[in-house]
Design an enzyme around this catalytic site. Structure first.
Site, short mmCIF file in Angstrom:
data_model
loop_
_atom_site.label_atom_id
_atom_site.label_comp_id
_atom_site.label_asym_id
_atom_site.label_seq_id
_atom_site.Cartn_x
_atom_site.Cartn_y
_atom_site.Cartn_z
N LYS A 84 0.88 -1.18 0.00
CA LYS A 84 0.00 0.00 0.00
C LYS A 84 0.91 1.22 0.00
O LYS A 84 1.13 1.87 1.02
CB LYS A 84 -0.92 -0.05 1.22
CG LYS A 84 -2.17 0.77 1.01
CD LYS A 84 -3.24 0.37 1.99
CE LYS A 84 -4.32 1.42 2.11
NZ LYS A 84 -5.01 1.76 0.87
N GLU A 137 -9.24 -4.91 -9.40
CA GLU A 137 -10.00 -4.25 -8.32
C GLU A 137 -10.49 -2.92 -8.87
O GLU A 137 -10.34 -2.64 -10.05
CB GLU A 137 -9.11 -4.04 -7.10
CG GLU A 137 -7.85 -3.23 -7.37
CD GLU A 137 -6.97 -3.04 -6.14
OE1 GLU A 137 -7.41 -3.32 -5.01
OE2 GLU A 137 -5.82 -2.59 -6.32
N1 PMP Z 1 -7.80 -1.41 -3.26
C1 PMP Z 1 -7.16 -0.24 -3.26
C2 PMP Z 1 -6.38 0.18 -4.45
C3 PMP Z 1 -7.24 0.58 -2.12
O1 PMP Z 1 -6.60 1.75 -2.11
C4 PMP Z 1 -8.00 0.16 -1.01
C5 PMP Z 1 -8.12 0.97 0.25
N2 PMP Z 1 -8.13 2.28 0.13
C6 PMP Z 1 -8.67 -1.06 -1.09
C7 PMP Z 1 -8.53 -1.84 -2.22
C8 PMP Z 1 -9.50 -1.57 0.06
O2 PMP Z 1 -8.69 -1.94 1.15
P1 PMP Z 1 -9.16 -1.81 2.66
O3 PMP Z 1 -10.41 -2.62 2.79
O4 PMP Z 1 -8.04 -2.37 3.44
O5 PMP Z 1 -9.39 -0.38 2.93
#
Ligand code: PMP
Length: 288
Positions: free
Chosen positions: A149, A182
């Site tokens: 991330k 995603e």
């Molecule tokens: N994909 C991306 C690219 C993201 O930036 C995020 C979170 N901001 C997610 C998926 C979802 O992750 P999470 O449930 O941990 O927030």
């Protein structure tokens, strides 16, 4: 507002980092977005654990223990006297010189911002979101693992622009092979014949914390759920579709590229997950 920077608290207008910080110069750093509900931080340990894994993957020494980081997050929320909201936690490589090398940076910079949040209006949770397919592809794992991330979100930012220009609320991102990865800031799930599918992280999906919660809820509700390679066909042919993310929570998606998913309305399985998620968040998590 009181913002945490490297162990000290600053008012918003004085909360500043150096222009020589490699987080700014190169996007060299990592982050987490964390929600808190009714005085409890949702999945705090899991977020901090993912932060430390991202740090390890990019050779970044955070300079704090996981326990110290958890305490710093709670303390920042306390200082701001908030009971519901969103934390943005950044760890950058820190201040260095103009060269790329991370080894010239003595120590990381840690920033914690606690604020209120409202990503989508309530009616979107009832009506569902419109999606479009972005031509910008998700970062190839061989270039930069989408599991990290990182502060390099330009790829997703450009995809988000496509979604906005395409009059959609979110953009679907495919990987280099054309499989579904995603959305620009959320994971994606489809429901077909009562079973749930989502792309694996090897297809370019961030291992989302909310995504993991969906697996837990599915287990509890005895609904079959699997990671599976998906193409756009799986979304066009799905009965239902929903997105998950810390900021978005669990939200239905009802069209892709102007084609209706199912009957174009949030379906019963999605509604069950939206509701189960909402019941969970206020009752779980580290007490601030
Ligand atoms: N994909 C991306 C690219 C993201 O930036 C995020 C979170 N901001 C997610 C998926 C979802 O992750 P999470 O449930 O941990 O927030």
């Amino acid at each position: 507002m009181q913002i945490f920077i490297d162990g000290e608290y600053f008012e918003k207008e004085n909360a500043k980092v150096s222009v020589f910080d490699h987080g700014l110069l190169y996007g060299d750093g990592i982050f987490e977005g964390i929600r808190f509900y009714e005085g409890r931080v949702f999945k705090l340990k899991e977020h901090i654990q993912r932060l430390f894994i991202s740090a390890k993957a990019i050779l970044l020494d955070i300079g704090m223990t996981a326990e110290e980081m958890e305490e710093a997050v709670c303390n920042t929320i306390r200082k701001n006297k908030l009971s519901d909201g969103y934390v943005r936690l950044l760890v950058t490589r820190g201040v260095g010189s103009l060269g790329l090398s991370p080894f010239v940076c003595d120590k990381s910079t840690v920033v914690i911002i606690a604020d209120s949040i409202s990503l989508y209006p309530e009616e979107k949770y009832k009506e569902g979101l419109k999606l479009i397919t972005c031509s910008t592809r998700r970062t190839a794992p061989a270039a930069l693992s989408p599991s990290v991330k990182s502060l390099n979100y330009l790829n997703n930012v450009m995809a988000k622009v496509e979604a906005i220009f395409g009059d959609a609320e979110e953009g679907l991102m495919l990987n280099e092979q054309g499989f579904v990865a995603e959305c620009t800031g959320d994971n994606i799930f489809v429901v077909k014949d009562g079973k749930i599918k989502t792309p694996p992280s090897s297809a370019g999906a961030l291992p989302g914390i909310t995504r993991d919660v969906i697996f837990d809820i599915a287990d509890r509700l005895n609904i079959e759920i699997n990671e599976s390679q998906m193409t756009r066909y799986d979304i066009y042919a799905a009965d239902e579709c929903f997105l998950t993310g810390t900021a978005a929570e669990v939200i239905p998606a009802v069209s892709l590229d102007r084609r209706l998913i199912g009957d174009g309305k949030p379906g019963p399985v999605t509604e069950k997950f939206v509701e189960s998620f909402r019941n969970l968040v206020g009752n779980e998590g580290a007490i601030i």
